[in-house]
Design a protein around this motif. Structure first.
Motif, PDB file in Angstrom:
ATOM      1  N   GLU A   1     -67.715  67.237 -21.186  1.00 18.51           N
ATOM      2  CA  GLU A   1     -67.131  67.650 -19.621  1.00 18.51           C
ATOM      3  C   GLU A   1     -66.029  66.483 -18.783  1.00 18.51           C
ATOM      4  N   LEU A   2     -65.883  65.591 -19.568  1.00 19.26           N
ATOM      5  CA  LEU A   2     -65.036  64.835 -18.926  1.00 19.26           C
ATOM      6  C   LEU A   2     -64.131  64.211 -19.642  1.00 19.26           C
ATOM      7  N   PRO A   3     -62.848  64.826 -20.312  1.00 18.00           N
ATOM      8  CA  PRO A   3     -61.772  64.240 -21.703  1.00 18.00           C
ATOM      9  C   PRO A   3     -60.973  62.757 -21.280  1.00 18.00           C
ATOM     10  N   GLN A   4     -61.150  63.402 -19.425  1.00 23.21           N
ATOM     11  CA  GLN A   4     -60.242  62.364 -19.242  1.00 23.21           C
ATOM     12  C   GLN A   4     -60.607  60.259 -19.058  1.00 23.21           C
ATOM     13  N   VAL A   5     -62.824  60.824 -19.101  1.00 26.57           N
ATOM     14  CA  VAL A   5     -63.630  59.151 -19.391  1.00 26.57           C
ATOM     15  C   VAL A   5     -63.229  58.833 -20.388  1.00 26.57           C
ATOM     16  N   ALA A   6     -63.080  57.644 -20.691  1.00 28.29           N
ATOM     17  CA  ALA A   6     -62.722  57.051 -22.109  1.00 28.29           C
ATOM     18  C   ALA A   6     -63.991  56.548 -22.514  1.00 28.29           C
ATOM     19  N   VAL A   7     -64.720  56.942 -24.153  1.00 28.98           N
ATOM     20  CA  VAL A   7     -66.633  56.954 -24.166  1.00 28.98           C
ATOM     21  C   VAL A   7     -66.323  56.372 -25.776  1.00 28.98           C
ATOM     22  N   PRO A   8     -66.455  55.116 -25.301  1.00 27.91           N
ATOM     23  CA  PRO A   8     -66.153  54.447 -27.190  1.00 27.91           C
ATOM     24  C   PRO A   8     -67.185  54.370 -28.409  1.00 27.91           C
ATOM     25  N   GLU A   9     -67.056  54.499 -29.113  1.00 29.57           N
ATOM     26  CA  GLU A   9     -68.603  55.089 -30.337  1.00 29.57           C
ATOM     27  C   GLU A   9     -69.055  53.234 -30.391  1.00 29.57           C
ATOM     28  N   ILE A  10     -69.794  53.115 -30.053  1.00 27.57           N
ATOM     29  CA  ILE A  10     -70.438  51.866 -30.442  1.00 27.57           C
ATOM     30  C   ILE A  10     -71.633  52.024 -31.063  1.00 27.57           C
ATOM     31  N   PRO A  11     -72.170  51.006 -32.348  1.00 28.86           N
ATOM     32  CA  PRO A  11     -73.234  51.207 -33.180  1.00 28.86           C
ATOM     33  C   PRO A  11     -74.779  51.429 -31.698  1.00 28.86           C
ATOM     34  N   ASP A  12     -75.714  52.242 -32.447  1.00 33.57           N
ATOM     35  CA  ASP A  12     -76.515  52.427 -31.996  1.00 33.57           C
ATOM     36  C   ASP A  12     -78.050  51.761 -32.260  1.00 33.57           C
ATOM     37  N   ASP A  13     -77.902  50.753 -33.423  1.00 35.91           N
ATOM     38  CA  ASP A  13     -78.735  49.483 -33.741  1.00 35.91           C
ATOM     39  C   ASP A  13     -77.830  48.537 -33.863  1.00 35.91           C
ATOM     40  N   ASP A  14     -76.719  48.133 -33.642  1.00 37.20           N
ATOM     41  CA  ASP A  14     -76.195  46.700 -33.585  1.00 37.20           C
ATOM     42  C   ASP A  14     -75.319  45.633 -31.889  1.00 37.20           C
ATOM     43  N   PRO A  15     -75.914  45.942 -31.345  1.00 37.21           N
ATOM     44  CA  PRO A  15     -75.530  45.921 -30.108  1.00 37.21           C
ATOM     45  C   PRO A  15     -74.580  44.493 -30.429  1.00 37.21           C
ATOM     46  N   ALA A  16     -74.597  44.290 -31.551  1.00 41.75           N
ATOM     47  CA  ALA A  16     -74.081  42.289 -30.916  1.00 41.75           C
ATOM     48  C   ALA A  16     -72.123  42.781 -31.643  1.00 41.75           C
TER      49      ALA A  16
END
Length: 633
Positions: free
Chosen positions: A397-412
């Motif tokens: 919907e908003l390709p201008q916004v940066a959306v990093p891939e982060i692990p959903d099970d390891d917030p460290a």
């Protein structure tokens, strides 16, 4: 081992199909930028760069962000394999880059020879990428400490000569690459005690390069730190050096290019400005609305709770250096606020959050609201969310916004991923940056006061504003250059200046540079405006640069600024002020500024730009509901 751009999403299933179609038919710049936004390896980067060469290499296409980049590579080893990574990483940010590579080992000769191909190329940025064997050779071959010190001084003096020539003659921004630690140790853990150690020479050169670059206004590409983080062998293959004199391995090209492109973007003020945070399972473990405050996993006593503390601590560190924090959560507002208000292990507090959106609307809608409330572009946002569905939705919907891939099970791992992504790359931090969190908190109070006021003049008078102005000086030079290079909306010409170029205004008797600071009864807004004026051949004062922070829009600062500029123009002997509007994708808000301020139109052009004039003999100071004073008076 291939170095991954781990924060980017993997290429979609139809990426290769889209690339093949583009190879055959061409495509728009926006489509090309979208393809560059995936986690590409060396081969995919090379393939995409061939499309760039076929369709986009000669001239910047429509839709390019920022000023076209003309980057010169000066090196002492083979660099040709790095150009594709830089071009594609620039495109990932919407930037267009043309690259010139100087002759092998000819960096000093070309920088000193104004008839060289380097000067004919007219770069606006220069990357000096010297290999460790070349630069550290003389220092490492010293027989004793005295010789090593002398060789170090000579090497640094040669580089500083190169920097100063490029800055003075070309007006180009200079980036100096540090040396990767490619040499094996001869002494071991106490290598620093051996004068004739190549590894020691590299370490000493890197430390000295940073110190001298700070004094010279040169930016650093920290290859030594990055290679130490990822592993030197991932960056530098000894066999490739022997076969092809490639210090940087081709497989490192995509990441190398990204490190360069994020600095180039920062030079144009195109780094991200705001980190937008999801809450449940992003800032704490669990769902506060279901699990209750007691069920939230956060803080000491569990590895997972401490991992979420590290995420919050990193976000707070970003805020303290000037990054805006916002919240975007699908939640009842009362539940969303509860941990901020009552959980003892929360690092982030409500006052750290400039904009708080907690409701059941979709996140793309709320991100639009956040950008609007903060008065920044959507392309200034980074959205952090543990949920892959929400990440993909926002990307779509908003390709201008940066959306990093982060692990959903390891917030460290999240803080390091955010750091690796380089979204918030900056060339330095100023006092105004560090005070930004408080400035946005004060803005919330101002907004509440404005809502209660019966009319605008009453509201403005109640702010008890004071506008302080001073000419450019060495003390404020870093903030002045930063504001020039990051302000995009209220910017009449969007001309960028290096610190050296801004400093040159101070020495020009036919010019003035003004920095303006606004305070009110709620606090200090910091330096909020910059104006540069110059006398032309007809003794008119041409407004070369006029920009202002959007934080102070609607407060009549424009009128007060014009009064100051008119007096400074008269001081230079000018009888007329001339202003120009050059349209960009972001500065439409100031298209009619000169007309509103009483300038007459001299010329309107087909591209939307225009030229205006104001006769100073007829000028009457505009009303501005604030006290105006020159610093020190």
């Amino acid at each position: 081992m291939e170095l991954e751009l781990s924060w980017l999403p993997p290429p979609s299933d139809d990426w290769a199909i889209a690339v093949k179609k583009m190879e055959q038919e061409g495509a728009s710049w926006s489509d090309f930028v979208a393809l560059a936004g995936a986690r590409l390896g060396f081969l995919e980067t090379e393939r995409l760069d061939r499309i760039f060469g076929r369709y986009f290499a000669h001239d910047p296409p429509r839709g390019v962000a920022g000023e076209p980049i003309r980057l010169a590579l000066l090196g002492s080893s083979t660099l040709a394999h790095l150009r594709s990574g830089i071009r594609i990483a620039a495109a990932r940010r919407g930037l267009w880059a043309s690259i010139y590579e100087a002759g092998y080992g000819q960096y000093l000769q070309e920088s000193l020879d104004e008839s060289s191909a380097l000067y004919a190329f007219r770069p606006n940025a220069v990357l000096i990428a010297l290999d460790a064997r070349h630069l550290a050779g003389a220092v490492a071959s010293a027989a004793n400490e005295a010789e090593a010190e002398a060789a170090l001084g000579e090497t640094l003096a040669r580089l500083e000569l190169c920097w100063s020539r490029l800055t003075a003659r070309l007006g180009a921004a200079v980036i100096q690459q540090t040396l990767p630690p490619v040499f094996p140790h001869l002494l071991g853990a106490n290598e620093h005690r051996l004068a004739a150690s190549p590894a020691r020479a590299v370490a000493r050169l890197n430390a000295a390069l940073r110190a001298r670059a700070d004094r010279s206004g040169v930016s650093i590409l920290n290859l030594d730190e990055r290679a130490a983080q990822d592993g030197v062998r991932a960056w530098c293959d000894p066999a490739l050096w022997l076969r092809a004199k490639q210090e940087i391995s081709p497989i490192a090209s995509p990441l190398y290019g990204d490190l360069v492109a994020r600095i180039l973007a920062a030079m144009q003020g195109r780094s991200k400005k705001c980190l937008v945070l999801d809450l449940d399972n992003t800032l704490w473990g669990g769902v506060v609305g279901d699990d209750g405050l007691d069920g939230v996993v956060l803080g000491q006593g569990s590895a997972l709770g401490e991992a979420y503390v590290s995420v919050q601590s990193y976000a707070l560190g970003l805020a303290r250096r000037g990054v805006i924090l916002a919240v975007c959560s699908k939640n009842d507002a009362e539940n969303a606020y509860a941990p901020f208000d009552r959980h003892p292990e929360m690092i982030l507090q409500r006052d750290h959050i400039a904009c708080f959106m907690a409701n059941w609307d979709d996140k793309a809608t709320n991100l639009r609201r956040i950008a609007q409330e903060l008065n920044i572009g959507l392309d200034s946002l980074v959205f952090l969310d543990d949920n892959p569905f929400e990440r993909n939705l926002v990307r779509k919907e908003l390709p201008q916004v940066a959306v990093p891939e982060i692990p959903d099970d390891d917030p460290a791992l999240t803080p390091q991923i955010l750091s690796d992504a380089g979204y918030f790359e900056s060339l330095g931090a100023t006092d105004d940056d560090r005070a930004r969190m408080a400035m946005y908190r004060q803005n919330r109070v101002r907004a509440q006061l404005q809502a209660a006021a019966t009319d605008l003049p009453t509201y403005l008078r109640s702010l008890e504003m004071e506008l302080e102005w001073r000419r450019f000086d060495s003390l404020g030079l870093a903030r002045t250059a930063q504001l020039i290079n990051k302000t995009n909306q209220f910017n009449l010409r969007t001309r960028r200046y290096t610190e050296a170029e801004a400093a040159a205004v101070m020495e020009d008797p036919r010019a003035f540079g003004l920095q303006l600071r606004l305070e009110d009864r709620f606090g200090d807004n910091g330096v909020i405006a910059v104006v540069i004026g110059r006398l032309d051949e007809e003794e008119r004062c041409v407004i070369d640069t006029w920009l202002m922070s959007c934080r102070v829009l609607g407060r009549m600062v424009e009128q007060a600024t014009l009064n100051i500029v008119a007096e400074e123009a008269r001081r230079l002997g000018a009888t007329q002020l001339v202003g120009e509007y050059l349209p960009t994708e972001k500065n439409a808000m100031v298209a009619g500024l000169y007309e509103k301020l009483g300038f007459s139109t001299l010329e309107r052009r087909a591209d939307g730009s225009a030229l205006y004039a104001l006769t100073l003999a007829d000028f009457q100071a505009r009303e501005a509901l604030m006290r105006v004073r020159r610093a020190g008076e």
